[in-house]
Design a protein around this motif. Structure first.
Motif, PDB file in Angstrom:
ATOM      1  N   LYS A  75      18.983 -15.959  13.612  1.00  0.00           N
ATOM      2  CA  LYS A  75      19.646 -17.187  14.055  1.00  0.00           C
ATOM      3  C   LYS A  75      20.443 -17.291  15.312  1.00  0.00           C
ATOM      4  N   ASP A  76      20.374 -16.322  16.191  1.00  0.00           N
ATOM      5  CA  ASP A  76      20.993 -16.304  17.358  1.00  0.00           C
ATOM      6  C   ASP A  76      20.360 -17.348  18.295  1.00  0.00           C
ATOM      7  N   VAL A  77      19.004 -17.363  18.245  1.00  0.00           N
ATOM      8  CA  VAL A  77      18.322 -18.332  19.059  1.00  0.00           C
ATOM      9  C   VAL A  77      17.592 -19.043  18.131  1.00  0.00           C
ATOM     10  N   ASP A  78      17.022 -20.380  18.715  1.00  0.00           N
ATOM     11  CA  ASP A  78      16.334 -21.260  17.867  1.00  0.00           C
ATOM     12  C   ASP A  78      14.636 -21.280  18.116  1.00  0.00           C
ATOM     13  N   VAL A  79      14.190 -21.201  19.285  1.00  0.00           N
ATOM     14  CA  VAL A  79      12.999 -21.488  19.529  1.00  0.00           C
ATOM     15  C   VAL A  79      12.448 -20.501  20.585  1.00  0.00           C
ATOM     16  N   GLN A 239      13.958 -28.402  10.146  1.00  0.00           N
ATOM     17  CA  GLN A 239      14.575 -29.158   8.979  1.00  0.00           C
ATOM     18  C   GLN A 239      15.770 -29.465   9.402  1.00  0.00           C
ATOM     19  N   GLU A 240      16.643 -28.790   9.963  1.00  0.00           N
ATOM     20  CA  GLU A 240      18.089 -28.896  10.366  1.00  0.00           C
ATOM     21  C   GLU A 240      17.960 -29.874  11.503  1.00  0.00           C
ATOM     22  N   CYS A 241      17.127 -29.753  12.474  1.00  0.00           N
ATOM     23  CA  CYS A 241      17.059 -30.720  13.431  1.00  0.00           C
ATOM     24  C   CYS A 241      15.564 -31.128  13.674  1.00  0.00           C
ATOM     25  N   PRO A 242      15.513 -32.249  12.916  1.00  0.00           N
ATOM     26  CA  PRO A 242      13.965 -32.611  12.979  1.00  0.00           C
ATOM     27  C   PRO A 242      13.441 -33.412  14.034  1.00  0.00           C
ATOM     28  N   ASN A 243      14.179 -33.979  14.965  1.00  0.00           N
ATOM     29  CA  ASN A 243      13.869 -34.522  16.065  1.00  0.00           C
ATOM     30  C   ASN A 243      13.434 -33.342  17.207  1.00  0.00           C
ATOM     31  N   PHE A 248       9.569 -29.968  19.917  1.00  0.00           N
ATOM     32  CA  PHE A 248       8.655 -28.523  20.152  1.00  0.00           C
ATOM     33  C   PHE A 248       7.446 -28.159  19.532  1.00  0.00           C
ATOM     34  N   THR A 249       6.969 -29.197  18.366  1.00  0.00           N
ATOM     35  CA  THR A 249       5.730 -29.316  18.136  1.00  0.00           C
ATOM     36  C   THR A 249       4.864 -30.049  18.820  1.00  0.00           C
ATOM     37  N   SER A 250       5.220 -31.045  19.635  1.00  0.00           N
ATOM     38  CA  SER A 250       4.503 -31.680  20.583  1.00  0.00           C
ATOM     39  C   SER A 250       4.366 -31.103  21.572  1.00  0.00           C
ATOM     40  N   LEU A 251       5.211 -30.348  22.208  1.00  0.00           N
ATOM     41  CA  LEU A 251       5.144 -29.634  23.546  1.00  0.00           C
ATOM     42  C   LEU A 251       3.905 -28.684  23.750  1.00  0.00           C
ATOM     43  N   LYS A 252       2.768 -28.797  24.545  1.00  0.00           N
ATOM     44  CA  LYS A 252       1.736 -28.369  24.695  1.00  0.00           C
ATOM     45  C   LYS A 252       1.415 -27.836  26.138  1.00  0.00           C
TER      46      LYS A 252
END
Length: 313
Positions: A75-79, A239-243, A248-252
């Protein structure tokens, strides 16, 4: 099949639950892993440029590939936007298996990643992985990779260690992406022979007359290392940051997008955000898909905020 099910499950849970919720203050900074590869620099630049007018900050952690997935687990980075399958599969499998890393979405198809040669080397007879050892003297027993710790380098090291294709007396030359390409361009000018890591998207495919080798399916995957690129996230992030999860789910991306942005970076000297601003200015129609259902940090509609922030009418 397993990857598709995971992606579908995570994406559905993000989009179905609390579809237009804004994020809390603890989500203000998106921490992105950066492998320091030009395609990843382009991806992260694009994300940063879009997130800023939404009210988010971005923080980049430059890490080697193995440390990227360990950092997601810790959990040192998110994505991480640059997970290439199948080449990273062995690196990421333990983290997917224990649930500490999740696949948010497939963000690009049509990529490839395998060994390549200049076209005159191909015409000279080196067309297959099994041909490399035949020309060991002309190649000076070297294969040119990128930075230490990359998954592509590890595949080459495993081939050498296992004497695959008779490569046990070869050396992997590790360097930065740019240093590797500079060396290959030098060899091309002198018509010297070389085998090197090649991939698409990348402007090398336009700058170099090059060919991808056949026969490496067991190592780099079928279709000359045909790859799917996906977005990895630490467990619990969406879940913690849904927006942010929705963003990031939409970024293609597309091969054409990354080829062009990488050209801006490598050939025009732009950084990732500047390349992103230029590309978005030429293709503002992409914003609608990237920002569908995405809000600002404080809950306002995202698309108008980004258009205003980027000066797009």
């Amino acid at each position: 099949m397993r990857i598709c099910k995971l992606v579908a499950t995570v994406a559905f849970s993000i989009l179905a639950g609390n579809a237009f919720a804004s994020d809390g203050a603890g989500c203000k900074t998106a921490r992105l892993a950066d492998g320091n590869w030009t395609d990843n620099i382009a991806q992260n630049g694009l994300a940063a440029v879009l997130l800023k007018p939404l009210g988010y900050d971005t923080h980049l952690e430059v890490l080697s590939a193995p440390l990227i997935f360990a950092s997601l687990k810790n959990k040192d980075v998110d994505v991480f936007l640059n997970s290439w399958s199948p080449s990273v599969d062995s690196l990421v499998k333990p983290y997917l298996d224990d649930g500490s890393v999740v696949q948010l979405t497939v963000n690009m198809t049509g990529a490839k990643w395998t060994l390549a040669v200049p076209d005159y080397v191909w015409e000279g007879g080196l067309r297959n992985f099994s041909d490399i050892a035949k020309y060991r003297d002309r190649l000076d027993r070297k294969i040119y990779g990128i930075e230490s710790g990359s998954d592509g380098n590890q595949i080459i090291l495993d081939m050498i260690a296992g004497d695959a294709f008779g490569l046990k007396d070869f050396e992997l030359v590790e360097s930065s992406e740019q240093a590797m390409l500079t060396e290959i361009q030098r060899k091309v000018r002198g018509k010297d022979w070389a085998v090197f890591m090649g991939w698409a998207p990348h402007p090398m495919n336009n700058r170099l007359a090059m060919r991808y080798l056949e026969g490496g399916d067991d190592w780099f995957g079928p279709d000359q290392g045909g790859a799917t690129v996906w977005t990895a996230a630490r467990s619990g992030f969406a879940q913690e940051c849904p927006n942010l999860g929705r963003f990031f789910t939409s970024l293609k991306f597309s091969v054409e997008l990354e080829n062009t942005m990488m050209g801006y970076i490598l050939e025009d000297g732009m950084d990732g955000p500047a390349a992103a601003v230029k590309y978005i200015g030429l293709h503002p129609e992409l914003l609608e898909g990237w920002l569908e259902g995405v809000t600002t940090l404080d809950g306002a509609e995202g698309l108008p905020a980004v258009r205003k922030g980027l000066g797009i009418d």
